[in-house]
Design a protein around this motif. Structure first.
Motif, mmCIF file in Angstrom:
data_model
loop_
_atom_site.group_PDB
_atom_site.id
_atom_site.type_symbol
_atom_site.label_atom_id
_atom_site.label_comp_id
_atom_site.label_asym_id
_atom_site.label_seq_id
_atom_site.Cartn_x
_atom_site.Cartn_y
_atom_site.Cartn_z
ATOM 1 N N GLY A 1 0.669 -0.948 -0.054
ATOM 2 C CA GLY A 1 -0.324 -0.347 0.076
ATOM 3 C C GLY A 1 0.869 1.026 -0.203
ATOM 4 N N LEU A 2 2.306 1.702 1.167
ATOM 5 C CA LEU A 2 2.785 2.393 0.552
ATOM 6 C C LEU A 2 3.121 2.469 -0.393
ATOM 7 C CD1 LEU A 2 4.086 4.826 2.596
ATOM 8 C CD2 LEU A 2 5.653 2.760 3.172
ATOM 9 N N THR A 3 3.897 1.810 -1.459
ATOM 10 C CA THR A 3 4.525 1.668 -3.069
ATOM 11 C C THR A 3 3.453 2.487 -3.807
ATOM 12 O OG1 THR A 3 5.473 -0.194 -2.344
ATOM 13 C CG2 THR A 3 5.224 0.418 -5.017
ATOM 14 N N LYS A 4 2.236 2.381 -2.950
ATOM 15 C CA LYS A 4 1.010 2.533 -4.245
ATOM 16 C C LYS A 4 1.384 4.510 -3.637
ATOM 17 C CE LYS A 4 -0.417 -2.029 -5.375
ATOM 18 N NZ LYS A 4 -1.771 -2.234 -4.439
ATOM 19 N N ALA A 5 0.598 4.572 -2.517
ATOM 20 C CA ALA A 5 0.537 5.450 -1.879
ATOM 21 C C ALA A 5 1.700 6.536 -2.751
ATOM 22 C CB ALA A 5 0.494 5.422 -0.710
ATOM 23 N N LEU A 6 2.709 6.694 -2.029
ATOM 24 C CA LEU A 6 3.595 7.084 -2.612
ATOM 25 C C LEU A 6 3.940 7.389 -4.221
ATOM 26 C CD1 LEU A 6 6.934 5.844 -0.332
ATOM 27 C CD2 LEU A 6 5.049 7.734 0.614
ATOM 28 N N ALA A 7 4.343 6.179 -5.028
ATOM 29 C CA ALA A 7 3.767 6.532 -6.434
ATOM 30 C C ALA A 7 2.831 7.691 -6.791
ATOM 31 C CB ALA A 7 3.156 4.676 -6.892
ATOM 32 N N ASN A 8 1.661 7.500 -5.921
ATOM 33 C CA ASN A 8 0.579 8.081 -6.779
ATOM 34 C C ASN A 8 0.925 9.853 -6.410
ATOM 35 O OD1 ASN A 8 -1.029 6.393 -7.479
ATOM 36 N ND2 ASN A 8 -2.198 6.177 -5.178
ATOM 37 N N VAL B 1 8.683 5.444 -7.754
ATOM 38 C CA VAL B 1 8.346 3.967 -6.406
ATOM 39 C C VAL B 1 7.659 2.947 -6.793
ATOM 40 C CG1 VAL B 1 8.021 4.195 -4.390
ATOM 41 C CG2 VAL B 1 7.865 6.398 -4.688
ATOM 42 N N ASN B 2 8.502 2.074 -6.674
ATOM 43 C CA ASN B 2 8.153 0.812 -6.769
ATOM 44 C C ASN B 2 9.002 -0.916 -5.750
ATOM 45 O OD1 ASN B 2 6.929 1.210 -9.683
ATOM 46 N ND2 ASN B 2 8.763 1.745 -10.037
ATOM 47 N N GLY C 1 4.288 2.169 -9.064
ATOM 48 C CA GLY C 1 3.249 1.582 -7.854
ATOM 49 C C GLY C 1 3.107 0.530 -8.627
ATOM 50 N N VAL C 2 4.408 -0.405 -9.085
ATOM 51 C CA VAL C 2 4.206 -1.607 -8.967
ATOM 52 C C VAL C 2 5.038 -2.875 -8.224
ATOM 53 C CG1 VAL C 2 5.210 -3.354 -10.663
ATOM 54 C CG2 VAL C 2 4.203 -1.400 -11.749
ATOM 55 N N VAL C 3 4.145 -3.308 -7.684
ATOM 56 C CA VAL C 3 4.820 -4.823 -6.631
ATOM 57 C C VAL C 3 5.314 -5.673 -7.841
ATOM 58 C CG1 VAL C 3 4.287 -6.012 -4.876
ATOM 59 C CG2 VAL C 3 3.056 -3.681 -5.515
ATOM 60 N N LEU C 4 6.270 -6.304 -7.737
ATOM 61 C CA LEU C 4 6.683 -7.210 -9.274
ATOM 62 C C LEU C 4 6.787 -7.975 -8.146
ATOM 63 C CD1 LEU C 4 8.295 -7.958 -11.433
ATOM 64 C CD2 LEU C 4 9.821 -6.514 -11.607
ATOM 65 N N PRO C 5 6.336 -9.625 -8.928
ATOM 66 C CA PRO C 5 6.799 -10.347 -7.696
ATOM 67 C C PRO C 5 7.603 -11.680 -8.759
ATOM 68 C CG PRO C 5 3.849 -10.719 -8.792
ATOM 69 C CD PRO C 5 4.886 -9.530 -9.532
ATOM 70 N N VAL C 6 8.301 -11.800 -7.895
ATOM 71 C CA VAL C 6 9.475 -12.796 -8.329
ATOM 72 C C VAL C 6 9.792 -14.218 -7.386
ATOM 73 C CG1 VAL C 6 11.915 -12.831 -8.562
ATOM 74 C CG2 VAL C 6 11.301 -10.927 -9.239
ATOM 75 N N ASP C 7 8.941 -14.789 -8.259
ATOM 76 C CA ASP C 7 8.590 -16.133 -7.373
ATOM 77 C C ASP C 7 8.046 -17.640 -7.853
ATOM 78 O OD1 ASP C 7 6.649 -15.872 -8.954
ATOM 79 O OD2 ASP C 7 4.170 -15.567 -8.082
ATOM 80 N N GLY C 8 8.831 -17.402 -9.149
ATOM 81 C CA GLY C 8 8.427 -18.717 -9.869
ATOM 82 C C GLY C 8 7.679 -19.574 -10.387
#
Length: 255
Positions: A169-176, A185-186, A243-250
Motif C-alpha cells: 500500500g505504501l508503494t502505491k501511495a508514494l507513487a501516486n 516508487v515500486n 506503483g508496481v509490486v513485481l512478483p519474482v516468485d517462480g
C-alpha cells in the motif's frame, strides 16, 4: 538508446538496507555491477571487511557501510539525516526487515511492534526523508522489498503479513504523490527464496514439499534471482513504471 544504456547506473549512488546478506547483498552487488556506488546499511554490518564491501569493491565501485537498528526510530531518523547530508542519493532500496513466527493467538505485543517498526514504519521514515531530497532534484528511484504475503495471509506470521501488506500500500501511495515529481516508487515481491528468513520452512519437510509442489519453476529461488528486477527498477528502463509490486516468485501467484 542501447539496452545496456537503459540499465547503466554509472555515477549513481544507491542505498541498500539489509545489505549484509541474502537478498540485500544480491541487490547491492547487482546495482554495483550496473555501475552504482553503494551505501550498505544493516543492523549487524561489520565495520570493515564485510562480504558486501568486498564484492562491491571487486566490481570497482565505492562502498560505504553503516550500522543502524531499524527497530529504533531515533536511529532511523539519525541515519536519514546522515544519508541526506552525505550527498545525492539516486536509488533507495528498502530491503531491511525481520520476521517473527508465532501463532496469532499467542503473538505478543512486543513481537508485533518490532516487526511493524522494522518492516514498515522505519521504511516510511527513511523514504520520506530521502524522497524529499529526490523530489527537490526531480529524480530518484525507491524500491521496496515486499513479499508474497503482500498478497496472501501466510501462517503464524501476522505481524510480518501486516507489514508486507502495508509495504504494498505504501508503494502505491508514494507513487501516486511522487510520480509526477520525477520519483519512481515500486516494489519487488520475492517468492520463496532460500535465505535465513525461510530456513524454518526449508527445514520442515512437510511445508517444504507443499511449497515446491506449488512453484511452477519447481525450485526455491536464490537471492540472485532478484538482481535483474532490482537493476530494472533502479534504472532508466523503468522510468514509466510507477506503483508496481513485481512478483519474482517462480510462478507461485500464477498457480
Amino acid at each position: 538508446m542501447s539496452a545496456g544504456g537503459l540499465f547503466d547506473l554509472t555515477g549513481q549512488t544507491a542505498v541498500v538496507t539489509g545489505a549484509r546478506r541474502g537478498i540485500g547483498l544480491a541487490m547491492a552487488v547487482a546495482l554495483a555491477d550496473a555501475g552504482a556506488d553503494i551505501i550498505g546499511v544493516s543492523a549487524n554490518l561489520e565495520p570493515e571487511g564485510s562480504v558486501v564491501e568486498k564484492r562491491v569493491n571487486e566490481l570497482g565501485r565505492r562502498f560505504t557501510g553503516i550500522r543502524a537498528d531499524f527497530a529504533d526510530r531515533a536511529a532511523v531518523r539519525k541515519l536519514a539525516g546522515e544519508l541526506t547530508d552525505s550527498g545525492p542519493i539516486d536509488i533507495l532500496v528498502n530491503n531491511g526487515g525481520t520476521i517473527a513466527r508465532t501463532p496469532a493467538a499467542e503473538h505478543p505485543d512486543d513481537m508485533w511492534d518490532q516487526v511493524i517498526e522494522v518492516n514498515l514504519s522505519s521504511q516510511f521514515v527513511l523514504s520520506r526523508e530521502i524522497g524529499r531530497a529526490m523530489i527537490e532534484r526531480g529524480s530518484g528511484k525507491i524500491i521496496f522489498t515486499a513479499s508474497l504475503l503482500s498478497f496472501q495471509g501466510g501462517i503464524n506470521v501476522p505481524g510480518y503479513t501486516a507489514s508486507k501488506s502495508g509495504i504494498a500500500g505504501l508503494t502505491k501511495a508514494l507513487a501516486n504523490e511522487w510520480a509526477p515529481l520525477g520519483v519512481n516508487v515500486n516494489a519487488i515481491a520475492p517468492g520463496y527464496i532460500a535465505t535465513d528468513n525461510t530456513q524454518a520452512l526449508q527445514d520442515d519437510a512437510v511445508r517444504e514439499k507443499s511449497i515446491l509442489d506449488r512453484i511452477p519453476a519447481a525450485r526455491w529461488g536464490q537471492a540472485e534471482d532478484l538482481a535483474g528486477s532490482a537493476v530494472f527498477l533502479a534504472s532508466r528502463a523503468s522510468d514509466y513504471v510507477n506503483g508496481v509490486v513485481l512478483p519474482v516468485d517462480g510462478g507461485w501467484l500464477g498457480r
